[in-house]
Design an enzyme around this catalytic site. Structure first.
Site, mmCIF file in Angstrom:
data_model
loop_
_atom_site.group_PDB
_atom_site.id
_atom_site.type_symbol
_atom_site.label_atom_id
_atom_site.label_comp_id
_atom_site.label_asym_id
_atom_site.label_seq_id
_atom_site.Cartn_x
_atom_site.Cartn_y
_atom_site.Cartn_z
ATOM 1 N N GLN A 36 1.064 2.802 12.887
ATOM 2 C CA GLN A 36 0.635 1.656 12.082
ATOM 3 C C GLN A 36 1.363 0.358 12.428
ATOM 4 O OE1 GLN A 36 1.045 4.172 8.353
ATOM 5 N NE2 GLN A 36 -0.715 2.938 7.796
ATOM 6 N N HIS A 56 -10.025 4.021 19.728
ATOM 7 C CA HIS A 56 -10.745 3.429 20.855
ATOM 8 C C HIS A 56 -12.224 3.798 20.867
ATOM 9 C CE1 HIS A 56 -6.681 2.808 23.048
ATOM 10 N NE2 HIS A 56 -7.069 1.712 22.441
ATOM 11 N N ASP A 68 -3.325 -0.757 19.080
ATOM 12 C CA ASP A 68 -2.769 -1.010 20.423
ATOM 13 C C ASP A 68 -1.554 -1.938 20.360
ATOM 14 O OD1 ASP A 68 -4.891 0.495 21.282
ATOM 15 O OD2 ASP A 68 -5.842 -1.086 22.469
ATOM 16 N N ARG A 93 12.478 3.816 5.987
ATOM 17 C CA ARG A 93 11.757 5.015 6.393
ATOM 18 C C ARG A 93 10.794 4.644 7.517
ATOM 19 N NH1 ARG A 93 6.582 7.644 3.949
ATOM 20 N NH2 ARG A 93 6.491 9.420 5.340
ATOM 21 N N HIS A 138 3.885 11.464 11.533
ATOM 22 C CA HIS A 138 3.053 10.676 10.619
ATOM 23 C C HIS A 138 1.684 10.482 11.296
ATOM 24 C CE1 HIS A 138 3.405 7.772 7.025
ATOM 25 N NE2 HIS A 138 2.139 7.718 7.391
ATOM 26 N N ASN A 182 4.445 13.971 7.254
ATOM 27 C CA ASN A 182 3.965 13.091 6.204
ATOM 28 C C ASN A 182 2.587 13.529 5.709
ATOM 29 O OD1 ASN A 182 3.929 10.400 4.700
ATOM 30 N ND2 ASN A 182 2.028 10.300 5.862
ATOM 31 N N GLU A 183 2.466 13.751 4.421
ATOM 32 C CA GLU A 183 1.173 14.004 3.769
ATOM 33 C C GLU A 183 0.254 14.958 4.532
ATOM 34 O OE1 GLU A 183 -0.959 10.522 2.557
ATOM 35 O OE2 GLU A 183 0.652 9.778 1.295
ATOM 36 N N ASN A 323 4.995 10.875 -2.384
ATOM 37 C CA ASN A 323 4.274 9.617 -2.300
ATOM 38 C C ASN A 323 3.399 9.528 -3.540
ATOM 39 O OD1 ASN A 323 5.398 9.528 0.225
ATOM 40 N ND2 ASN A 323 3.473 9.692 1.360
ATOM 41 N N TYR A 325 0.770 6.835 -5.745
ATOM 42 C CA TYR A 325 0.088 5.551 -5.832
ATOM 43 C C TYR A 325 -0.788 5.424 -7.071
ATOM 44 C CZ TYR A 325 1.018 4.749 -0.788
ATOM 45 O OH TYR A 325 1.597 4.554 0.440
ATOM 46 N N GLU A 392 6.814 6.861 -0.780
ATOM 47 C CA GLU A 392 5.784 5.820 -0.717
ATOM 48 C C GLU A 392 5.310 5.484 -2.124
ATOM 49 O OE1 GLU A 392 2.416 6.435 1.932
ATOM 50 O OE2 GLU A 392 3.723 7.306 3.458
#
Ligand code: NAG
Ligand code: NAG
Ligand code: NAG
Ligand code: NAG
Length: 484
Positions: A36, A56, A68, A93, A138, A182-183, A323, A325, A392
């Site tokens: 990311q 892509h 990219d 992190r 991740h 991660n997740e 995490n 949210y 998160e």
């Protein structure tokens, strides 16, 4: 009498606000992840991963965006660390790009330039008084391993173990907080269930369960390698991280209560139970077995763990990383008819959002601040960890600099975290908000922004600018309390 009463009230009021300070054991931080933010997707010997491949393909990502270049943190990490230092955070992190240090994911070819990048980043953090919290995986699987079946191939655990060992050897002396994966639920739901994420597979009735099993196996392998080969020397802590939404029953009926619990087990327990307790959650075992039988299978679509595996996987955590949210309302649903198998039919409940919850730019994310306190209590009750790190928590918008809604979200969520610590006695020791920078939000490209720092993706220099929320977070960290 009246005056006496007023004095008491004043003292009580003063006492309450004066106490609302984050304890010394609590560390503020911020988070990001390799694909990311890093960019440099084909530089210095990095191999291709499934997100390079997926992004892509035209039409997979909003606006045909790719990672990219992203935030170009591969070249700008010193600037990122300077921002972290200025904010006053104690934790950062980040994740390691597997194919940056092992171009095809296997140990025969180690890319020294990739190793150097992470060693330099970690030294830069430590020199500036910031502790690294390192995620091994991740979501950016080396493409070669996907070509072997990716998370559907049980051998992935052995590949992951070899990779983890290389990272532990390199960064072990400097890292105390490790997150293996991660997740996993997002990898399995979005990557192998619905195909919206890399590698884009639609296997919602069976692949998703194979993915869940192999994530648990791979995590356990990486945990056991640290435990036996590195823990004594380096003394770090290893866990997996688990995204947890709050699930409220729609009514006070026992059917809705059962439906909310079942939804928790299909979304959280499927990935956490084998590690934090033992085996799959019983309700998941029973429901998938029942429906598989009715569908004509001679076996359950949910694969079994051997007794040996159950023991190997159970207890592979040193702290709980979550995490959080958003929240959901859950309602009991009548048993779905037998048709194309899906995890949703196996789960058999209806989830929705309360219309009164403020909505973010992401369809799945609404603001329900008390939800985080409920989730912390639920985790404590269900898994009883000795320490919890919130890895998160955050809010998306479309990128405005004066991001008052994000501040409101953080204020209210952090206030509930503080109450969970001070009033419920939950041992939350760290908080790495999502995210430090605006970044590549997976299939949503750059259309949804989570950063407290804005990044100008149209500028070659990827200029970073503080949003109002970054100024606010800096004041919170200074005061160790929630400020205006
Ligand atoms: C994405 O790329 C495809 C193929 O080149 C093109 O047809 C489509 O219009 C592009 N979408 C956007 C939003 O640019
Ligand atoms: C599974 O099926 C059996 C027999 O039809 C039934 O008694 C049981 O309640 C079902 N269990 C679940 C969890 O659906
Ligand atoms: C919270 O966790 C930390 C780190 O494991 C530990 O040192 C501390 O004793 C714990 N505090 C409580 C109250 O359990
Ligand atoms: C969409 O793509 C165009 C052309 O590459 C770019 O200028 C624009 O900033 C992009 N918008 C988003 C939200 O990514």
């Amino acid at each position: 009498m009246t005056r006496f009463g007023l004095v008491i009230i004043a003292v009580a009021f003063y006492g309450a606000s004066a106490e609302k300070v984050f304890p010394d054991s609590f560390k503020f931080g911020a988070a990001g992840a390799s694909y990311q933010i890093e960019g440099a997707w084909n530089e210095d010997g990095k191999g291709p991963n499934i997100w390079d491949t997926f992004a892509h393909i035209p039409g997979k990502i909003k606006n045909n965006s790719t990672g990219d270049v992203a935030c170009d943190s591969y070249h700008k990490y010193k600037e990122d660390v300077a921002i972290l230092k200025d904010l006053g955070v104690k934790l950062y992190r980040f994740s390691i790009s597997w194919s940056r240090i092992m171009p095809d994911g296997t140990p025969y070819n180690i890319n020294q330039a990739g190793i150097d990048y992470y060693v330099n980043l970690v030294h830069e953090l430590i020199d500036n008084g910031i502790e690294p919290v390192v995620t091994l995986y991740h979501w950016d699987l080396p493409q070669h391993l996907e070509d072997l079946g990716g998370w559907l191939n049980p051998r992935i655990a052995d590949y992951f173990g070899d990779y983890a060992r290389v990272v532990y050897k390199t960064l072990g002396p400097y890292v105390k907080y490790w997150i293996t994966i991660n997740e996993p639920s997002t990898t399995c739901n979005a990557g192998y269930g619905q195909g919206a994420h890399a590698p884009g597979k639609d296997l919602i009735g069976d692949g998703i369960y194979l993915c869940a099993q192999n994530n648990a196996r791979a995590h356990a392998k990486a945990y056991r390698i640290y435990e036996t080969e590195f823990k004594q020397q380096y003394g770090g802590k290893v866990t997996i991280n688990v995204p947890i939404a709050m699930y409220y029953p729609k009514t006070t009926s026992s059917l809705d209560a059962e439906a909310a619990e079942r939804t928790f087990e299909f979304n959280v327990g499927l990935y956490a139970n084998a590690i934090f307790k033992s085996n799959w959650p019983q309700v998941v075992i029973d429901r998938v077995a029942n429906r598989s039988k009715l569908e004509g299978y001679s076996f359950s679509r949910l694969p079994e763990f051997s007794q040996e595996e159950i023991e190997y996987i159970s207890g592979t955590y040193d702290y709980f990383a979550l995490n959080m949210y958003t929240s959901n309302i859950v309602e009991y649903a009548d048993e779905g008819e037998i048709s194309t198998p899906t995890i949703w039919l196996d789960q058999g409940t209806i989830t929705s959002a309360d219309p009164s919850w403020p909505k973010s730019a992401s369809s799945w994310l609404n603001s329900d601040p008390p939800g985080i306190r409920h989730v912390l209590n639920k985790v404590q009750e269900k898994y009883n960890p000795s320490e919890i790190v919130i890895t998160e928590n955050g809010w998306s918008d479309t990128g405005e600099l004066d991001d008052q809604k994000r501040i409101t979200y953080y204020k209210e969520y952090m206030s509930n975290i503080l109450d969970a610590i001070l009033e419920d006695g939950i041992n939350v020791t760290g908080y790495t908000l999502w995210s430090l920078l605006d970044n590549f939000e997976w299939a949503e490209g750059f259309t949804q922004r989570f950063g407290i720092i804005q990044v100008d993706f149209d500028s070659p220099s990827r200029t970073r600018t503080y949003k109002s929320s970054a100024h606010w977070y800096k004041r919170v960290i200074q005061a160790r309390a929630i400020v205006d």
